[in-house]
Each structure stands twice: as C-alpha cells, then as structure tokens.
Design a protein around this motif. Structure first.
Motif, mmCIF file in Angstrom:
data_model
loop_
_atom_site.group_PDB
_atom_site.id
_atom_site.type_symbol
_atom_site.label_atom_id
_atom_site.label_comp_id
_atom_site.label_asym_id
_atom_site.label_seq_id
_atom_site.Cartn_x
_atom_site.Cartn_y
_atom_site.Cartn_z
ATOM 1 N N PRO A 73 0.834 -1.210 0.000
ATOM 2 C CA PRO A 73 0.000 0.000 0.000
ATOM 3 C C PRO A 73 0.868 1.260 0.000
ATOM 4 N N ARG A 74 0.443 2.250 -0.799
ATOM 5 C CA ARG A 74 1.178 3.511 -0.984
ATOM 6 C C ARG A 74 2.628 3.260 -1.407
ATOM 7 N N ARG A 117 -2.138 -2.478 -9.327
ATOM 8 C CA ARG A 117 -3.139 -1.771 -8.516
ATOM 9 C C ARG A 117 -2.502 -0.641 -7.696
ATOM 10 N N GLN A 118 -1.292 -0.878 -7.182
ATOM 11 C CA GLN A 118 -0.647 0.168 -6.395
ATOM 12 C C GLN A 118 -0.193 1.332 -7.273
ATOM 13 N N ALA A 121 -3.220 3.348 -7.813
ATOM 14 C CA ALA A 121 -3.508 4.144 -6.618
ATOM 15 C C ALA A 121 -2.654 5.403 -6.586
ATOM 16 N N TRP A 178 -10.545 0.055 -12.670
ATOM 17 C CA TRP A 178 -10.111 1.315 -12.071
ATOM 18 C C TRP A 178 -10.597 2.516 -12.877
#
Length: 383
Positions: A73-74, A117-118, A121, A178
């Motif tokens: 994540p991030r 996906r990251q 994001a 997305w």
C-alpha cells in the motif's frame, strides 16, 4: 509535471527510459533498490541499450530514483511522501513486472496484479490525474490458437498457456475496473509481443527471452556427449539426437526488435480523453517457429527438434528440452495474428517503415547476444 517509470532497470523499461531521456525528458524512476545502487543498475542497463553518451553522463541531472515497494500500500511510502510524489506526475509508464513463464503464480499475482493496482492508486492520488501507460503483453490472448486478435479483445474463454499470461490478463482487468471508478482517468495499454535485440549484451545487463534461451542452449552445446549419456540416448548415424516437441508445422510467433518497439510505444502514447485505449505493439509478420528452431539448431548442431501434433509421452530428455526452451514449446501450436491498425497509422504518419520479416541470422544473433566471448561455443561438435 514529470514522468515516472517503473521497471526502468529491466529490459523493456531501460530501452524505454533511454528513448525518453534522449528526447530531452527528465524521469522519476520508481525502484526497489536504494537510490545509489539503483542509479548504478540503471546506468549499466542504459549502456546496454546503446544510449548516447550524453544521456549516460547527464543521469544525475535527468533521473531521480525513488525507492518503493510496488506491491505494498502507498508503494511502501509514508502518506505525505506518497502524496508529494503523486502530485509531481503527469505521466506514469508502468513497465515493471515478473516475466518468467514458470514463475510461481502467487509471485506473479503479487508483482503483476497487485503491483499494477498500487501504481493505479498512485495515479489516483495525484492532483494532476496523470496519464497511465500500462505495458502489458500481446499474450493476454492466452491459449487462443487461430484467427485475428483485436486490440480491444480481452477474453479469458480460451484459457492460458502460462500463469504469466493470466497475471497480465488480470492486471488489464484491474486497469479497466479502475478507469470505470472515476470520470477523469486515462490509461493507454500497450501490448508488445516477444521483444528481443541482436545487440551483444554485456554482463549484468537486463536479459530478454532469447538471451536466456541462448545461454541455456550454449550450456547444452558444451555438454556434448555427456547429454546423451545423462539421458541414455544413442545418436543416429550422423551423430545427431532427434527429440520431439509438441506443435504444428505452420506455427508462428510474433517477435519484435525492442528498438522498433520502444519507438513505437512513444509514438502511440498521445494525449487522450478519459477512458482506456489499447494498442498492439507487434511485428506485421509472424516468425515461423521452424525458423526459430533452425536458429536453435545452429546453437546446438548435434540436436534436432521435431515439431509434432501427435500426443506423446515425453522422454526425460524431451522434458529437459521443454524446460530448456524457456516456454517456446508451449507456443508450438499458435497460428494467430494480431491487429495493429493504430501502429500502422502511426508509422505512416511519421514515414516509418515497419520492420522486415525476421531472418534466421537475426534470430541467431538474438540467441547469441547474451553470451560473452569466453562462454560462447562457436561450433559445438557432435557427441
């Protein structure tokens, strides 16, 4: 606004980065290594592409490495650092991923799907809503054997020949999902075929599939008679071994020089409205598998590979060659083609001739490109 590149030290990413830097761009490379080590890897990778000297000498001014973890994540960054990075970007080229055909499916899922996906994001967090360029593969077509694959086709009904293909398919599905979540998201999906080069590759340079295959063939050639003894084979009268591979006599693969491919990618990526555009980056002419096998035979003159459509129980030696061939045997039945209307139009607009059909000599050079003079076997003898 700046350009970010993932996978810049890999084979495709380094060629793309060389092209972007030669065009006067500054880039932010999202890398897994600490910055100093990443810059060393990037310099070696860019040198292997044949990048101009001025590109190599100006790297401290034109490249900013940012250490990240693509599947976290991030990107593994603190929230404020993640937002600052996102707000700098106008374009993200996502080239990173695992490409091994025999890689563990869970690793492929983590790198190719979760990593995508990251990156998405990151794009969503940016104030400028950057244009995402997602480098996929023409082999999301999976196990489809015949017909013309359209540039907008994304169909899992034929199944997949490898877990790698399936992971890239799932990554593309994630991109489409997305984009549908917000009205201002823009993605270009590029689907290259098998990318290779006939340039000699220095040690520690990123490898393409044929360089990996060539190194394995060279090792086999060195074994000579030991190969036959290991598998209990008895050569025929001229000292050759003949082994079977599953496939069709008319099978063909789409193989494309990386130099043309990265130029084509840059030509195809243009400002666009919200949504997804997908382009095949492929050769206009498929290469017969038989031509590639002839080049492989040049590497190991005492070994003949014979394509057969008949079902058979592979011998231990044939199983070994299947692993040796870096996945080629899995594609011995493909006769499909790929639409490339957008690339044809871009080539016409810029007055660029598409590449000529690949010759056996070119394929042999792609196989030998990863060998140093000390490791090469100029003419392997019969066992």
């Amino acid at each position: 606004m700046e350009i970010a590149v993932t996978g810049a030290t890999g084979f495709v990413g380094s060629h793309l980065s060389a092209r972007l830097l030669a065009g006067g761009n500054r880039i932010i490379t999202l890398v897994r290594d600490p910055p100093a080590r990443a810059m060393g890897r990037l310099a070696r990778a860019l040198h292997a592409t044949g990048a101009p000297r001025e590109v190599l000498t100006s790297l401290p001014q034109t490249v900013l490495p940012v250490q990240v973890c693509l599947d976290r994540p991030r990107l593994g960054l603190e929230g404020a650092a993640f937002k600052r990075l996102a707000d700098r970007l106008g374009t993200i080229w996502h080239c990173a991923g695992l490409v091994g055909l025999d890689t563990d499916p869970s690793q492929l899922q983590r790198a190719n799907v979760q990593g995508t996906r990251q990156v998405l994001a990151l794009a969503a967090a940016g104030v400028h809503r950057p244009h995402v360029v997602h480098v996929s593969t023409a082999y999301v077509a999976g196990a489809r054997r015949h017909g013309l694959v359209g540039e907008d086709d994304l169909d899992a009904s034929h199944g997949f020949l490898t877990a790698y293909e399936e992971s890239k398919y799932r990554a593309e599905k994630a991109v489409h999902e997305w984009v549908l979540e917000a009205a201002d998201r823009r993605v270009t999906i590029l689907r290259p075929s098998v990318l290779v080069t006939d340039r000699p590759l220095p040690p520690r340079a990123p490898r393409h599939p044929h360089a990996v295959l060539g190194a394995r063939l060279n090792l086999t050639a060195r074994r000579g008679a030991a190969f036959g003894r290991r598998f209990g084979l008895h050569p025929i009268g001229d000292g050759h071994h003949t082994l079977r591979m599953p496939g069709h006599v008319d099978a063909a693969l789409n193989i494309l020089p990386i130099e043309y491919a990265t130029d084509a990618m840059v030509r195809l990526v243009r400002p666009q409205d919200a949504g997804v555009r997908t382009f095949h980056v492929v050769h206009p002419t498929n290469t017969p598998v038989a031509t590639l096998m002839d080049a492989m035979h040049e590497m190991v003159p005492w070994l003949h590979l014979h394509l057969t459509e008949q079902r058979f129980d592979p011998s231990p030696a044939e199983l070994y060659v299947e692993t040796l061939s870096a996945g080629v045997s899995r594609y011995g039945g493909l006769r499909r083609r790929y639409a490339r209307g957008a690339l044809d139009a871009a080539d016409d607009h810029h007055g660029i001739a598409p590449p000529a059909p690949l010759s056996g000599d070119y394929l042999l050079a792609t196989l030998r490109g990863g060998l140093t003079s000390a490791r090469a076997v100029p003419a392997a003898t019969s066992p």
